[in-house]
Design a protein around this motif. Structure first.
Motif, mmCIF file in Angstrom:
data_model
loop_
_atom_site.group_PDB
_atom_site.id
_atom_site.type_symbol
_atom_site.label_atom_id
_atom_site.label_comp_id
_atom_site.label_asym_id
_atom_site.label_seq_id
_atom_site.Cartn_x
_atom_site.Cartn_y
_atom_site.Cartn_z
ATOM 1 N N MET A 176 0.569 -1.089 -0.024
ATOM 2 C CA MET A 176 0.092 0.075 -0.048
ATOM 3 C C MET A 176 0.768 1.194 -0.054
ATOM 4 O O MET A 176 1.598 1.454 0.834
ATOM 5 N N ASP A 177 0.817 2.044 -0.972
ATOM 6 C CA ASP A 177 1.704 3.386 -0.973
ATOM 7 C C ASP A 177 0.652 4.492 -0.788
ATOM 8 O O ASP A 177 -0.347 4.295 -0.502
ATOM 9 N N ILE A 178 1.283 5.589 -0.702
ATOM 10 C CA ILE A 178 0.593 7.008 -0.852
ATOM 11 C C ILE A 178 -0.734 7.171 -1.766
ATOM 12 O O ILE A 178 -1.550 7.668 -1.164
ATOM 13 N N ASN A 179 -0.679 6.494 -2.891
ATOM 14 C CA ASN A 179 -1.672 6.751 -4.004
ATOM 15 C C ASN A 179 -2.775 6.041 -3.224
ATOM 16 O O ASN A 179 -4.027 6.472 -3.561
ATOM 17 N N ASP A 180 -2.556 4.726 -2.653
ATOM 18 C CA ASP A 180 -3.780 4.122 -2.458
ATOM 19 C C ASP A 180 -4.510 4.812 -1.183
ATOM 20 O O ASP A 180 -5.636 4.717 -1.068
ATOM 21 N N LEU A 181 -3.885 5.433 -0.332
ATOM 22 C CA LEU A 181 -4.267 6.147 0.766
ATOM 23 C C LEU A 181 -4.962 7.554 0.275
ATOM 24 O O LEU A 181 -5.975 7.665 0.664
ATOM 25 N N ARG A 182 -4.230 8.085 -0.695
ATOM 26 C CA ARG A 182 -5.229 9.175 -1.208
ATOM 27 C C ARG A 182 -6.334 8.771 -1.851
ATOM 28 O O ARG A 182 -7.512 9.667 -1.787
ATOM 29 N N SER A 183 -6.326 7.555 -2.654
ATOM 30 C CA SER A 183 -7.811 7.299 -3.308
ATOM 31 C C SER A 183 -8.880 6.907 -2.270
ATOM 32 O O SER A 183 -10.097 7.318 -2.350
#
Length: 58
Positions: free
Chosen positions: A1-8
């Motif tokens: 899980m990276d930052i883009n998943d968290l943003r989504s």
């Protein structure tokens, strides 16, 4: 899980919160309360100093 998943996930959660607020605001049960609140500025007071007297009573 990276930052883009968290943003989504945060974006989807924000959209769901927004839709919930819109659903609450336009729901059938909220109309009566909003109508009463909309008429408050036009309500006539029996006594002009009623607000001052009420705030000083304790």
């Amino acid at each position: 899980m990276d930052i883009n998943d968290l943003r989504s996930i945060i974006t989807v959660a924000g959209l769901l919160c927004f839709l919930a607020i819109v659903g609450w605001a336009y729901g059938k049960g909220s109309r009566k309360g909003f109508d009463e609140a909309a008429k408050l500025p036009f309500a006539e007071d029996d006594d002009d100093g009623a607000a001052e007297n009420a705030s000083h009573r304790r």
